[in-house]
Design an enzyme around this catalytic site. Structure first.
Site, PDB file in Angstrom:
ATOM      1  N   HIS A 118      -7.491  -0.292  11.717  1.00  0.00           N
ATOM      2  CA  HIS A 118      -8.591   0.603  11.355  1.00  0.00           C
ATOM      3  C   HIS A 118      -9.595   0.817  12.473  1.00  0.00           C
ATOM      4  O   HIS A 118     -10.716   1.230  12.222  1.00  0.00           O
ATOM      5  CB  HIS A 118      -9.310   0.052  10.103  1.00  0.00           C
ATOM      6  CG  HIS A 118      -8.411  -0.028   8.914  1.00  0.00           C
ATOM      7  ND1 HIS A 118      -8.668  -0.862   7.844  1.00  0.00           N
ATOM      8  CD2 HIS A 118      -7.246   0.605   8.627  1.00  0.00           C
ATOM      9  CE1 HIS A 118      -7.687  -0.727   6.942  1.00  0.00           C
ATOM     10  NE2 HIS A 118      -6.824   0.148   7.400  1.00  0.00           N
ATOM     11  N   SER A 188      -8.602  -7.795  -0.019  1.00  0.00           N
ATOM     12  CA  SER A 188      -8.469  -7.456  -1.446  1.00  0.00           C
ATOM     13  C   SER A 188      -7.188  -6.652  -1.670  1.00  0.00           C
ATOM     14  O   SER A 188      -6.829  -6.362  -2.801  1.00  0.00           O
ATOM     15  CB  SER A 188      -9.683  -6.634  -1.890  1.00  0.00           C
ATOM     16  OG  SER A 188      -9.779  -5.469  -1.073  1.00  0.00           O
TER      17      SER A 188
END
Ligand code: BV8
Ligand code: ZN
Length: 238
Positions: A118, A188
């Protein structure tokens, strides 16, 4: 501390290890996560701020958020979890670190090869001439920052709806598929295509160890789920 004899054995025997990290590995460095308690910034959600549309609409607001995060990260250092991964890298013939984090703490800890899915919060990219350059100014003297060409600069990260840097996912998929041991630490597992690396590693025959404080969508398929803070349990795994 849970019994670590099985994960320790897998780690000692693995000739190829791949690791996927998320914001949770930096939590014990004092860097707020995205979706955990206190993870929200003011009353915005990452999905609402980390998008090209948000930047288009209000570059100043988006840059205020990144400036705030850069300040939080600048005051933080790598923790024992980041350092444990450097140690594992030294001991493993084939090791690939894949991170969703943009905080640069794996670099500071001394990790070698890092696949940054990212991007990097310490790099800027000009929206006009495309120049990409490092910038570690904390706080930013001017918000929003501009390029030498006068163009508006954006954070060098991948926003929601944007493609990942070309080639990076292919490398990450190859590492996940060919790993004998896959560590999933502090994520997550809700953001794709990063989270897709977990089932991919499983399909490739890897033993998968999840280190997280909470259940995730993949907790059912991992071979070992360690519900413990990463900075405490990773050094124990060594
Ligand atoms: C793309 C950079 C296509 C910016 C980030 C609907 C369904 C499925 C997918 C989608 C959908 N709609 C859209 C999508 C795709 C979308 C997506 O996945 N959305 C999600 C929200 C549903 N994905 C994208 O848009 C990606 N691009 O698909 O492009 C395309 C292709 C071609 C052409 C055009 C387009 C781009 C995604 C990248 C987004 N950018 N970050 C920035 O950082 O500012 S994502 C952001 O979330 C961060 O990178 C972060 O790393 C990432 C994931 O979060 P986590 O790292 O997991 O952090 P989180 O807080 O969520 O969790 C922390 C965990 O740690 C928790 O589980 C907690 O329990 C644990 N923890 C806490 N403390 C500890 C701990 N564990 C251990 N020890 C501790 N001490
Ligand atoms: Zn420029």
């Amino acid at each position: 501390m849970p019994d670590l004899s099985q994960p320790r054995e897998w780690l000692v025997r693995a000739a190829s290890v791949a690791v996927l990290t998320g914001a949770g590995i930096s939590a014990e460095s004092g860097v707020p996560t995205f979706r955990g308690p206190g993870g929200l910034w003011r009353d915005y959600r990452p999905e609402d701020l980390a998008t090209p549309q948000a930047f288009e609409r209000d570059p100043k607001l988006v840059w205020e958020w990144y400036n705030w995060r850069r300040e939080r990260i600048a005051g933080a250092g790598p923790n024992a979890a980041h350092r444990a991964l450097v140690e594992i890298e030294k001991r493993t013939p084939r090791f690939t670190l894949i991170t969703q984090n943009v905080d640069g703490l794996h670099d500071l800890a001394g990790s070698g090869k890092i696949l940054k899915l990212h991007g990097d919060i310490w790099r800027l990219r000009c929206t006009v001439c495309g120049a990409e350059f490092p910038n570690r100014r904390v706080p930013l003297p001017k918000i929003p920052p501009h390029c030498a060409c006068g163009g508006l600069a954006r954070p060098g990260v991948v926003w929601f709806g944007e493609p990942l840097p070309p080639g990076i996912m292919q490398e990450a998929e190859h590492a996940a598929r060919s790993a004998e041991l896959f560590l999933v630490i502090g994520t997550s597992a809700v953001v794709y295509p990063a989270a897709g690396l977990i089932p991919l590693a499983k399909e490739g025959g890897a033993k998968v160890i999840e280190i997280n404080l909470e259940e995730t969508a993949f907790s059912q398929i991992v071979d070992c789920a360690l519900r413990w803070p990463a900075a405490e349990i990773l050094p124990q795994l060594l």
